[in-house]
Design a protein around this motif. Structure first.
Motif, PDB file in Angstrom:
ATOM      1  N   PRO A 150     -11.860  -2.832  -3.166  1.00  0.00           N
ATOM      2  CA  PRO A 150     -11.296  -4.173  -2.999  1.00  0.00           C
ATOM      3  C   PRO A 150     -11.601  -4.774  -1.642  1.00  0.00           C
ATOM      4  CG  PRO A 150      -9.745  -2.410  -2.473  1.00  0.00           C
ATOM      5  CD  PRO A 150     -11.024  -1.631  -2.983  1.00  0.00           C
ATOM      6  N   ASP A 198     -10.105  -7.838  -6.196  1.00  0.00           N
ATOM      7  CA  ASP A 198      -9.818  -6.568  -6.286  1.00  0.00           C
ATOM      8  C   ASP A 198     -10.980  -5.467  -6.452  1.00  0.00           C
ATOM      9  OD1 ASP A 198     -10.420  -7.440  -9.095  1.00  0.00           O
ATOM     10  OD2 ASP A 198      -8.937  -6.264  -9.703  1.00  0.00           O
ATOM     11  N   ASN A 213      -6.371  -0.531   4.925  1.00  0.00           N
ATOM     12  CA  ASN A 213      -7.182  -0.914   3.973  1.00  0.00           C
ATOM     13  C   ASN A 213      -6.857  -2.225   3.587  1.00  0.00           C
ATOM     14  OD1 ASN A 213      -5.368  -0.842   1.731  1.00  0.00           O
ATOM     15  ND2 ASN A 213      -5.557   1.437   2.340  1.00  0.00           N
ATOM     16  N   ASN A 220      -5.835  -3.290   0.405  1.00  0.00           N
ATOM     17  CA  ASN A 220      -4.720  -3.332  -0.339  1.00  0.00           C
ATOM     18  C   ASN A 220      -3.704  -3.609   0.079  1.00  0.00           C
ATOM     19  OD1 ASN A 220      -5.861  -3.083  -3.038  1.00  0.00           O
ATOM     20  ND2 ASN A 220      -6.391  -0.943  -2.581  1.00  0.00           N
ATOM     21  N   GLU A 221      -3.313  -3.126   1.472  1.00  0.00           N
ATOM     22  CA  GLU A 221      -1.906  -3.324   1.961  1.00  0.00           C
ATOM     23  C   GLU A 221      -1.594  -4.414   2.618  1.00  0.00           C
ATOM     24  OE1 GLU A 221      -1.229  -0.071   4.717  1.00  0.00           O
ATOM     25  OE2 GLU A 221      -2.604  -0.782   6.298  1.00  0.00           O
TER      26      GLU A 221
END
Lengths: 690, 292
Positions: free
Chosen positions: A6, A62, A204, A206-207
């Motif tokens: 991602p 993503d 990262n 994603n968070e």
């Protein structure tokens, strides 16, 4: 794609312009995706998300490949002529090229096209790491953003919409090291300006969203924040049995002004509720970004909703503050309302002489005089009451010199209506004053009453003709007098209002009103300018531009007539017989163009072949049956009748030699085709449909 | 906190940030931007950091002392820093905090507001700062001044002292502001508003003002030609205020309005150019002593 991670790009800034925030985020997403696709770092399976708040723009993808795929790329060398000398030996150019691609000259291929022949080869290019490519992708995407005014700050050369404070490029859990707009990339973002003071470290990509929400007190997703605001203002309104008078542009703007929306309800003093509704709405909406409330019947209620950017320990003091500002604004408005009405609207006329419309075209008073002249002839032609039309024309610009419109320019026309009613003018006159500005924007309604339509037509025609007369013609982005909008408005009023009016006539009427030298072409230029507005008008209705062009070829004078033809042609183009008839028309046009000077008189005695006799016979039938249809402008029926010519024309072209050596026969056949052409051109030049 | 204490606190705060605390320009101006410490200091590469109060006159905003929110003269607090520092917004917020504003209590926001001064040939991008919906300050990154590009960029903060004080003191009228423990703003300035409104709107001699405008313009251009940008600039200020008075007297039609603004702009541009050249001749000395 295999082996993806991602990817997150965030640019943190000082507060961004709220009105264009969402547009900017969407553009950033589009440009970034285009850049990554170009580098083959993503494919269509990649999912993207955008984030936009006053202090940040971000795009999350993503799955981004951590390395480009290896590629075989075409490399083109020197042209063959330059590659070998007269003895057929490779030149320095050829040897150099071969070296650069790692081959011997003998191993090179040649490639040929209509432009010539070259040395050529294919080389393997190993894919580069995303780490290396992403900085440029981001850079290029930022450069491509539609920012009307870029700024500099400090002593830096970087330019962006507002000063840049931080930049994040994270591929998975790794920072892509680079410098964007003078800022070094990292993994630290910032939360809410006041609720989350310390920097937030992203482990990262994603968070991102969840960290900002939980620790940053920021709802980063624009669409979600917008929905949250909508829900909370609707609920707050419901507590007062009210509905929100919702303006979507305002909702977008408010969403662009807060990171943590908290809706609060405030009160309006009863004394202001006697002000015109539009004044109340303008004060709240345009100036303070408040949402006005109304009861279920749509009548204004003495409340407003403001959306603050903090969870305050003291909501009431925020509400008090906002109530105080609104009160100050409405007190001003009240003062204007009282003062303006002390003078009858008509008495403002002398002041209008001091308001410039355009240097060479005089004052607004001059413009009103010209509008009146057009209104008189138009009203007569269209059977509208001249007295009321002239009265409305006389009054239509006067509110521009009142205090209220001075302070709230967006209320032009609307205040004119209120002040006219206050003076005892008729409803018709008052509504015509308001509506002559309609349509105000793309997709807005057209004036609803005849007097307003006449006035709107006169005003718009005068503006367009006047500015064309002094050569102030819109070009590119430059359209300071909004002539394109005026032109489209004019055409829409005539078409949607079902008013049959010849444009060249009204242009000619208007042009006589200017005390200036008029260029002989001006009328023609205006005609083309206003009809050109219809191209996009019909495009947006899903009508093929070729249909528009086919009709434009026969230069209809009335937009309403244009519209009827256009619809008939659109219908015709769907007929089974259409394709070959279009083809035939094209062929006929070509033939007739090559052979100038032919009559339409057909000598029956010269007809020999069965197919030409058959076409002649069908022509006679069609000419007879269509003449009444043409008179009544039944274009669709007319084209339907003409479609019966399909078979005879096809047979004719299959068997008859038009360009016969015998000149009499040839002329006779051309004359017959000329008849066909003329029949179609009664409606449009359908050859343009090809 | 009373009005004069707000000024003391701001002076103290910005002095601590390294600003030279200056005095107001001693002529009629429409805004703090007209002070030489802003308009001329923004020209050229020399650094500056300064703060000052500037009484500002807007004759058309007069309301004879009747309107609780509008006056023909009010006080701006101006901060100018070049190059604009990286933490400029935070420095500003720090000053509000010093005045006792609690950001978890009041709703403070930076709302887009692009600034343009046609008379000064200047524009910049920035915000108005809202405090519970009231605009209390303006914040601008100058991009161009007197028609010259700003390199480096000057950052400007302009506080509307009355608006800010009204929030802090929780009053609804300018005239009810406490100036100090004994006197209100109205005690000190109400009569001035009444009389000046009458003069500005009704009595100022129009013919003489037109005449004076021409004279100031001629003087300004002459001084610019003689490489005296500072006297030339004072004539710009006089011309600009004369224009504002004529405007209040409704003596200038819309057509002429744009022309008069253009005339002031031309003077301002000539001054900016001439000032740049004069500083260049001196080797742009300001701020160089700091290095030594």
């Amino acid at each position: 794609m295999s082996n993806t991670q991602p990817f997150l790009f965030e640019i943190g800034t000082e507060e961004l312009p709220p009105k264009s925030l969402h547009k900017l985020a969407v553009a950033l997403e589009k440009e970034l995706i285009a850049q990554l696709k170009k580098q083959k770092l993503i494919d269509n399976a990649a999912d993207s998300r955008i984030y936009a708040t006053p202090r940040r723009l971000a795009v999350f993808l993503d799955r981004v490949a951590i390395k480009q795929p290896d590629q075989v790329v075409d490399r083109r060398g020197p042209a063959l002529k330059q590659a070998y000398d007269e003895q057929g030996q490779p030149t320095q150019a050829a040897i150099g090229f071969a070296k650069s691609v790692g081959f011997d000259v003998q191993q090179l291929q040649t490639q040929k096209s209509d432009k010539g022949e070259w040395l050529f080869c294919q080389v393997n290019q190993p894919g580069q790491a995303a780490q290396v490519l992403l900085p440029d992708c981001v850079d290029n995407a930022l450069k491509a953003l539609p920012i009307p005014k870029r700024m500099r700050w400090g002593n830096l050369e970087a330019e962006f919409i507002r000063p840049v404070k931080w930049v994040i490029l994270l591929l998975g859990d790794e920072v892509i090291e680079t410098q964007i707009l003078s800022v070094k990339s990292d993994r630290f973002t910032q939360g809410h300006r006041f609720h989350a003071i310390r920097k937030l470290r992203l482990r990262n990509a994603n968070e991102y969203e969840s960290l900002l929400e939980q620790e940053g007190m920021v709802v980063a997703d624009f669409a979600r924040r917008r929905q949250e605001i909508l829900t909370s203002i609707t609920e707050l309104a419901a507590e007062k049995d009210a509905q929100v008078l919702l303006d979507n542009a305002l909702l977008d703007e408010v969403t662009g002004l807060v990171e943590l929306p908290v809706a609060l309800l405030g009160n309006i003093d009863q004394e202001f509720m006697q002000l015109p509704q539009e004044v109340l709405i303008s004060s709240m909406q345009d100036h303070q970004k408040y949402f006005p409330l109304a009861d279920q019947q749509g009548a204004m209620l003495p409340y407003f909703i403001t959306v603050s950017n903090i969870r305050s320990k003291d909501d009431q003091s925020i509400i008090d503050g906002n109530e105080r500002v609104l009160k100050a604004r409405l007190s001003d408005a009240n003062f204007f309302w009282e003062t303006d009405r002390k003078t009858p609207l008509a008495d403002y006329h002398p002041a209008l002489c001091n308001v410039l419309f355009q240097e060479k075209l005089g004052s607004l008073a001059d413009k009103v005089d010209r509008i009146k002249k057009i209104v008189v002839v138009l009203a007569q032609k269209l059977n509208v009451d001249t007295t009321e039309g002239c009265r409305a024309a006389q009054l239509c610009k006067l509110d521009l010199v009142t205090s209220m419109v001075g302070e709230f320019p967006e209320l032009q026309g609307i205040m004119g209506k209120y002040y006219a009613l206050n003076d005892g003018e008729s409803e018709t006159v008052a509504n015509a004053i308001e509506q002559h500005y309609w349509p105000k924007f793309a997709g807005d309604k057209i004036p609803s009453i005849p007097a307003a339509r006449v006035l709107a037509i006169a005003d718009k025609v005068d503006t367009i003709c006047g500015l064309f007369t002094i050569d102030q013609i819109p070009s590119g982005d430059r359209d300071p007098f909004a002539l394109r909008r005026a032109g489209l408005g004019l055409m829409r009023i005539l078409i949607e209002g079902q008013i049959d009016l010849d444009i060249p006539w009204v242009i000619a009427e208007s042009l006589t009103n200017f005390d200036l030298d008029i260029n002989a072409n001006t009328g023609d230029e205006v005609y083309h300018f206003v009809f050109d507005r219809l191209r996009t008008y019909y495009q947006s209705q899903g009508i093929d531009t070729r249909v528009y062009q086919a009709v434009m070829q026969v230069k209809p004078e009335s937009p309403l007539d244009f519209d009827k033809r256009l619809k008939a042609v659109a219908e015709f183009s769907q007929l089974e017989s259409a394709e070959s008839l279009i083809e035939a028309n094209k062929r006929i046009n070509n033939l007739l163009q090559k052979t100038a000077n032919h009559s339409t008189g057909v000598d029956e005695k010269l007809l020999q072949q069965a197919q030409e006799k058959a076409l002649f016979k069908q022509l006679q039938i069609v000419i007879k049956s269509t003449s009444s249809l043409l008179q009544e402008n039944h274009y669709a029926d007319l084209l339907n009748q003409l479609s019966s010519l399909k078979q005879p024309i096809d047979d004719f072209f299959d068997h008859v030699m038009v360009m016969d050596e015998n000149m009499d026969k040839r002329q006779n056949r051309l004359a017959m085709l000329s008849n066909v052409q003329q029949l179609f051109r009664q409606v449009a030049d359908v050859s343009y449909l090809k | 906190m009373n009005f004069q204490n707000i000024i003391f606190e701001l002076n103290q705060y910005w002095a601590e940030q390294g600003c030279v605390v200056m005095q107001p320009y001693d002529m009629e101006v429409g805004a703090g931007t007209f002070h030489t410490a802003t308009f001329l200091a923004a020209v050229g590469p020399e650094p500056i950091a300064t703060a000052y109060v500037q009484p500002s006159r807007r004759p058309t905003d007069g309301r004879y002392g009747d309107n609780p929110n509008r006056t023909q003269r009010y006080f701006q607090y101006q901060v100018i820093i070049k190059p604009s520092p990286d933490d400029f917004q935070d420095l500003y917020l720090g000053s509000l905090k010093r005045l006792g504003i609690d950001f978890l209590n009041a709703d403070v926001r930076f709302v887009e507001d692009d600034w343009e001064s046609p008379t000064l040939g200047a524009w910049g991008l920035g915000w108005e700062i809202w405090l519970n919906g009231t605009e209390v300050s303006q914040f601008t990154y100058f991009q161009q001044v007197g028609g010259l590009n700003c390199r480096p960029v000057t950052g400007e903060i302009t506080y509307g002292l009355e608006r800010l004080a009204m929030y802090i003191q929780g009053v609804d009228s300018i005239y009810d502001l406490r100036w100090n423990q004994d006197y209100s703003y109205g005690d000190i300035y109400h009569q001035n508003e009444v009389e000046m409104s009458k003069y500005n709107f009704e009595l100022a001699d129009v013919d003489e003002l037109f005449h004076q405008f021409d004279f100031f313009e001629q003087q300004s251009l002459k001084m610019s030609e003689q490489d005296l940008p500072l006297p030339s600039y004072e004539m710009v200020l006089k011309a600009s205020h004369t224009f504002n008075l004529l405007d209040a007297r409704h003596a200038i039609s819309v057509t002429e309005r744009a022309r008069y603004i253009g005339r002031v702009r031309n003077m301002a541009k000539a001054v900016a150019q001439s000032y740049y050249e004069s500083r260049e001749k001196l080797g742009f000395p300001r701020g160089q002593s700091k290095e030594v």
